[in-house]
Motif scaffolding. Structure first.
Motif, PDB file in Angstrom:
ATOM      1  N   THR A 195       0.806  -1.205   0.000  1.00  0.00           N
ATOM      2  CA  THR A 195       0.000   0.000   0.000  1.00  0.00           C
ATOM      3  C   THR A 195       0.843   1.260   0.000  1.00  0.00           C
ATOM      4  O   THR A 195       0.311   2.364   0.056  1.00  0.00           O
ATOM      5  N   ALA A 196       2.156   1.105  -0.053  1.00  0.00           N
ATOM      6  CA  ALA A 196       3.030   2.275  -0.030  1.00  0.00           C
ATOM      7  C   ALA A 196       2.880   3.095  -1.308  1.00  0.00           C
ATOM      8  O   ALA A 196       2.485   2.596  -2.358  1.00  0.00           O
ATOM      9  N   ASP A 197       3.219   4.371  -1.228  1.00  0.00           N
ATOM     10  CA  ASP A 197       3.169   5.257  -2.392  1.00  0.00           C
ATOM     11  C   ASP A 197       4.160   4.776  -3.427  1.00  0.00           C
ATOM     12  O   ASP A 197       5.320   4.542  -3.147  1.00  0.00           O
ATOM     13  N   ARG A 198       3.695   4.615  -4.669  1.00  0.00           N
ATOM     14  CA  ARG A 198       4.540   4.085  -5.734  1.00  0.00           C
ATOM     15  C   ARG A 198       4.806   5.131  -6.798  1.00  0.00           C
ATOM     16  O   ARG A 198       5.040   4.817  -7.945  1.00  0.00           O
ATOM     17  N   THR A 199       4.724   6.388  -6.471  1.00  0.00           N
ATOM     18  CA  THR A 199       4.997   7.446  -7.429  1.00  0.00           C
ATOM     19  C   THR A 199       6.086   8.348  -6.891  1.00  0.00           C
ATOM     20  O   THR A 199       6.416   8.319  -5.712  1.00  0.00           O
ATOM     21  N   ASP A 200       6.653   9.174  -7.781  1.00  0.00           N
ATOM     22  CA  ASP A 200       7.662  10.111  -7.319  1.00  0.00           C
ATOM     23  C   ASP A 200       6.978  11.346  -6.746  1.00  0.00           C
ATOM     24  O   ASP A 200       5.766  11.405  -6.597  1.00  0.00           O
ATOM     25  N   ARG A 201       7.762  12.361  -6.417  1.00  0.00           N
ATOM     26  CA  ARG A 201       7.197  13.515  -5.713  1.00  0.00           C
ATOM     27  C   ARG A 201       6.214  14.308  -6.566  1.00  0.00           C
ATOM     28  O   ARG A 201       5.397  15.064  -6.041  1.00  0.00           O
ATOM     29  N   ASP A 202       6.322  14.176  -7.881  1.00  0.00           N
ATOM     30  CA  ASP A 202       5.383  14.873  -8.767  1.00  0.00           C
ATOM     31  C   ASP A 202       4.141  14.040  -9.050  1.00  0.00           C
ATOM     32  O   ASP A 202       3.276  14.470  -9.808  1.00  0.00           O
ATOM     33  N   GLY A 203       4.055  12.850  -8.449  1.00  0.00           N
ATOM     34  CA  GLY A 203       2.876  12.037  -8.645  1.00  0.00           C
ATOM     35  C   GLY A 203       2.900  11.179  -9.891  1.00  0.00           C
ATOM     36  O   GLY A 203       1.911  10.523 -10.212  1.00  0.00           O
ATOM     37  N   ASP A 204       4.012  11.144 -10.634  1.00  0.00           N
ATOM     38  CA  ASP A 204       4.114  10.342 -11.839  1.00  0.00           C
ATOM     39  C   ASP A 204       5.108   9.212 -11.613  1.00  0.00           C
ATOM     40  O   ASP A 204       6.034   9.348 -10.815  1.00  0.00           O
ATOM     41  N   PRO A 205       4.920   8.107 -12.332  1.00  0.00           N
ATOM     42  CA  PRO A 205       5.902   7.029 -12.206  1.00  0.00           C
ATOM     43  C   PRO A 205       7.285   7.513 -12.586  1.00  0.00           C
ATOM     44  O   PRO A 205       7.444   8.383 -13.433  1.00  0.00           O
ATOM     45  N   THR A 206       8.294   6.938 -11.982  1.00  0.00           N
ATOM     46  CA  THR A 206       9.666   7.317 -12.293  1.00  0.00           C
ATOM     47  C   THR A 206      10.014   6.891 -13.702  1.00  0.00           C
ATOM     48  O   THR A 206       9.363   6.026 -14.279  1.00  0.00           O
ATOM     49  N   PRO A 207      11.049   7.462 -14.298  1.00  0.00           N
ATOM     50  CA  PRO A 207      11.329   7.232 -15.710  1.00  0.00           C
ATOM     51  C   PRO A 207      11.780   5.826 -16.060  1.00  0.00           C
ATOM     52  O   PRO A 207      11.954   5.523 -17.228  1.00  0.00           O
ATOM     53  N   HIS A 208      11.981   4.957 -15.069  1.00  0.00           N
ATOM     54  CA  HIS A 208      12.434   3.606 -15.381  1.00  0.00           C
ATOM     55  C   HIS A 208      11.385   2.852 -16.208  1.00  0.00           C
ATOM     56  O   HIS A 208      11.687   1.889 -16.885  1.00  0.00           O
ATOM     57  N   ALA A 209      10.139   3.215 -16.123  1.00  0.00           N
ATOM     58  CA  ALA A 209       9.079   2.563 -16.876  1.00  0.00           C
ATOM     59  C   ALA A 209       8.147   3.631 -17.417  1.00  0.00           C
ATOM     60  O   ALA A 209       8.023   4.709 -16.855  1.00  0.00           O
ATOM     61  N   GLU A 210       7.502   3.350 -18.507  1.00  0.00           N
ATOM     62  CA  GLU A 210       6.679   4.341 -19.190  1.00  0.00           C
ATOM     63  C   GLU A 210       5.233   3.888 -19.247  1.00  0.00           C
ATOM     64  O   GLU A 210       4.934   2.707 -19.327  1.00  0.00           O
ATOM     65  N   PHE A 225       7.232  -1.402 -20.715  1.00  0.00           N
ATOM     66  CA  PHE A 225       8.454  -1.763 -20.000  1.00  0.00           C
ATOM     67  C   PHE A 225       9.651  -1.076 -20.655  1.00  0.00           C
ATOM     68  O   PHE A 225       9.569  -0.597 -21.791  1.00  0.00           O
ATOM     69  N   PRO A 226      10.786  -1.001 -19.961  1.00  0.00           N
ATOM     70  CA  PRO A 226      11.939  -0.286 -20.503  1.00  0.00           C
ATOM     71  C   PRO A 226      12.412  -0.905 -21.820  1.00  0.00           C
ATOM     72  O   PRO A 226      12.256  -2.113 -22.044  1.00  0.00           O
ATOM     73  N   PRO A 227      13.006  -0.110 -22.688  1.00  0.00           N
ATOM     74  CA  PRO A 227      13.584  -0.667 -23.922  1.00  0.00           C
ATOM     75  C   PRO A 227      14.578  -1.770 -23.594  1.00  0.00           C
ATOM     76  O   PRO A 227      15.366  -1.663 -22.656  1.00  0.00           O
ATOM     77  N   GLY A 228      14.528  -2.849 -24.355  1.00  0.00           N
ATOM     78  CA  GLY A 228      15.437  -3.965 -24.131  1.00  0.00           C
ATOM     79  C   GLY A 228      14.995  -4.937 -23.066  1.00  0.00           C
ATOM     80  O   GLY A 228      15.728  -5.899 -22.767  1.00  0.00           O
ATOM     81  N   PHE A 229      13.819  -4.715 -22.478  1.00  0.00           N
ATOM     82  CA  PHE A 229      13.332  -5.654 -21.462  1.00  0.00           C
ATOM     83  C   PHE A 229      13.186  -7.037 -22.089  1.00  0.00           C
ATOM     84  O   PHE A 229      12.716  -7.189 -23.217  1.00  0.00           O
ATOM     85  N   GLY A 230      13.610  -8.068 -21.358  1.00  0.00           N
ATOM     86  CA  GLY A 230      13.614  -9.422 -21.906  1.00  0.00           C
ATOM     87  C   GLY A 230      12.356 -10.193 -21.543  1.00  0.00           C
ATOM     88  O   GLY A 230      12.019 -10.330 -20.368  1.00  0.00           O
ATOM     89  N   TRP A 231      11.675 -10.713 -22.561  1.00  0.00           N
ATOM     90  CA  TRP A 231      10.456 -11.495 -22.352  1.00  0.00           C
ATOM     91  C   TRP A 231      10.772 -12.953 -22.642  1.00  0.00           C
ATOM     92  O   TRP A 231      11.296 -13.294 -23.695  1.00  0.00           O
ATOM     93  N   GLY A 232      10.448 -13.817 -21.690  1.00  0.00           N
ATOM     94  CA  GLY A 232      10.812 -15.210 -21.861  1.00  0.00           C
ATOM     95  C   GLY A 232       9.820 -16.169 -21.255  1.00  0.00           C
ATOM     96  O   GLY A 232       8.739 -15.803 -20.778  1.00  0.00           O
ATOM     97  N   ALA A 233      10.184 -17.434 -21.285  1.00  0.00           N
ATOM     98  CA  ALA A 233       9.439 -18.514 -20.647  1.00  0.00           C
ATOM     99  C   ALA A 233      10.454 -19.509 -20.108  1.00  0.00           C
ATOM    100  O   ALA A 233      11.623 -19.511 -20.511  1.00  0.00           O
ATOM    101  N   ALA A 234       9.990 -20.369 -19.204  1.00  0.00           N
ATOM    102  CA  ALA A 234      10.899 -21.263 -18.492  1.00  0.00           C
ATOM    103  C   ALA A 234      10.374 -22.694 -18.493  1.00  0.00           C
ATOM    104  O   ALA A 234       9.164 -22.941 -18.577  1.00  0.00           O
ATOM    105  N   THR A 235      11.309 -23.636 -18.367  1.00  0.00           N
ATOM    106  CA  THR A 235      11.000 -25.061 -18.195  1.00  0.00           C
ATOM    107  C   THR A 235      12.083 -25.683 -17.323  1.00  0.00           C
ATOM    108  O   THR A 235      13.057 -25.014 -16.953  1.00  0.00           O
ATOM    109  N   SER A 236      11.947 -26.971 -17.023  1.00  0.00           N
ATOM    110  CA  SER A 236      13.052 -27.707 -16.399  1.00  0.00           C
ATOM    111  C   SER A 236      13.162 -29.076 -17.044  1.00  0.00           C
ATOM    112  O   SER A 236      12.190 -29.620 -17.584  1.00  0.00           O
TER     113      SER A 236
END
Length: 485
Positions: free
Chosen positions: A28-43, A52-63
């Motif tokens: 429940t903590a505040d998840r925005t910066d002081r201006d009330g907008d998300p930080t630039p790490h995500a758009e 998600f940020p440029p270059g974020f890796g999307w994958g799947a997993a198995t064993s």
């Protein structure tokens, strides 16, 4: 994927039929910066989607044991899971991984599915008994050749390999010699890691050492419902230490052999007090020690949590098994941490766990997406900005093709959307999350549950081994293409 246990299996209270409105403090903590907008790490996209940020890796997993099959082919030796699953009464319906999803023979088809989904990354595991039938000695070339073909096929399709060295399939010969209770097995693991790295290291940029050591400890040595099927609390935490030592020795072996990113894969579960009492807070803190800090602290800070050591006692086999230099070995610097999140735990004043949220078909899994945010931000807050990758997140759903052959797993789509949104909030809060891997690419052998639970993006018709993309697979393909929700 594990049940909440400490020194002995803990009783579970049934979760309520409907979710309560309570949230963990971090959720429940505040998840925005002081201006009330998300930080630039995500758009945030104009359509109110989440980018998600440029270059974020999307994958799947198995064993390996869950999908490969070919249990007796090409020189593969017996693993503890072969023994366990073939023992009457150990798995649902007596199911084994002898055939599983037949990936050993159908890997090219599965690679094409990954390409068609647009995966950037594929996290898989290497079967130790396929590489060393008895866990020692010269490698089995046919086993290594299979993984070479797999890795080459990934590169041909533009998919980055992420290899896990140990996903629970210990060679049975090593179990017969003492298993993870034997310190020597940690050294044998380092030898095996070097063999695999020498064969594949120039083609695999990221190596994960031990998958979910906690699950081996809790499910293999406390509850006994995973291989090797023991119920021995004193042995369990000696096993925990030797698994951590094996991780550290493997890091050293790989560092001495060549370049590459190396880290462990830990299943982490946020632990919350079940009520506002001081007793519940203390019990929750200790439970967190067994669930999370026992593994995080040793790897990332070079010490075991004192409250856990005190609870185990100075005469425990774990305490007596720690030697000078062990923690320095365990805490050798790593390049990333693989995080696996499935469920939160709520801990009562007497140390029991209780339910607060609806569960999936896996009755141990409470569906609480904010737990993803809480555990990712907690790791960054407590241990610094180590790069993170989510290497497992998913749930089982009752998947059956309809008359048109469509597998409409809407529940999985909702689950993944909510957990990805929580991961996005963590990125916005400054968490250095690099990639996300859905568990799992394929329906597979789900350990003690056999084939009753389906976790995959791809439906597997086991009698024919036909693959069918579920609705979630089509949805995930769109997420990957858009780099967000």
């Amino acid at each position: 994927m594990s049940m909440p246990t400490r020194r002995q299996p803990l009783a579970h209270a049934a979760p309520p039929a409907t979710a309560s409105t309570g949230l963990g403090a971090a959720a429940t903590a505040d998840r925005t910066d002081r201006d009330g907008d998300p930080t630039p790490h995500a758009e945030r996209t104009p359509a109110d989607g989440l980018r998600f940020p440029p270059g974020f890796g999307w994958g799947a997993a198995t064993s390996a044991y869950q999908i490969e099959g070919a249990a007796k082919e090409d020189g593969r030796g017996e693993s503890v899971w072969d023994t366990f699953s073939r023992t009457p009464g150990r798995t649902r319906n007596g199911d084994t991984g002898d055939v599983a999803a037949d990936h050993y023979h159908r890997y090219a088809e599965d690679l094409d599915l990954m390409r068609d989904l647009g995966l950037h990354s594929y996290r898989f595991s290497i079967s130790w008994p396929r590489v060393q039938a008895d866990g020692t000695g010269a490698p089995n070339q046919r086993g290594l050749d299979f993984y070479r073909r797999l890795v080459d096929g990934l590169h041909e399709r533009g998919i980055t390999p992420m290899a896990t060295l140990f996903h629970w399939d210990l060679p049975q010969a090593l179990q017969d010699a003492g298993g993870w209770e034997s310190r020597d097995v940690a050294h044998r693991f380092a030898d095996y890691a070097e063999i695999v790295y020498r064969a594949l290291g120039d083609r695999v940029p990221t190596w994960l050492t031990i998958n979910e050591p906690k699950t081996v400890v809790q499910n293999g040595y406390l509850s006994g419902h995973h291989a090797p099927g023991r119920q021995d609390p004193d042995a369990a935490y000696l096993v925990a230490h030797h698994l951590q030592l094996a991780h550290g020795l493997a890091v050293a072996a790989l560092r001495a052999t060549g370049p590459g990113r190396i880290g462990p894969a830990l299943n982490l579960h946020p632990c919350y007090p079940a009520d506002a009492s001081p007793e519940a807070a203390r019990a929750s803190r200790l439970h967190d020690g067994y669930e999370n800090r026992l593994y995080l602290d040793s790897i990332l800070t070079g010490r075991y949590p004192q409250d856990v050591l005190d609870d185990l006692g100075p005469d425990s086999r774990m305490a007596r098994g720690i030697r000078d230099g062990d923690l320095a070995t365990i805490s050798a610097p790593v390049d990333l941490l693989a995080v696996q999140y499935y469920t939160p735990y709520y801990v009562t004043a007497d140390g029991r766990t209780t339910g607060r949220w609806p569960t999936s078909e896996a009755d141990w899994q409470q569906i609480y997406p904010d737990g993803m945010y809480d555990i990712l931000t907690r790791v960054t807050r407590d241990y610094g900005p180590i790069p993170l990758t989510v290497t497992e997140n998913g749930l089982p759903t009752p998947d059956v093709p309809d008359a048109d052959g469509v597998v409409d797993d809407a529940g999985r789509i909702s689950f993944l959307r909510d957990h990805l949104a929580a991961a996005h909030r963590a990125v916005a809060a400054g968490v250095p999350l690099e990639s996300f891997h859905v568990w799992s690419l394929l329906d597979n052998f789900e350990w003690a549950e056999g084939y009753d639970q389906r976790w995959g993006l791809v439906y597997v018709d086991y009698p024919t081994q036909r693959r069918v993309l579920k609705s979630s697979a089509h949805w995930y393909r769109r997420v990957i293409a858009a780099n967000g929700l």
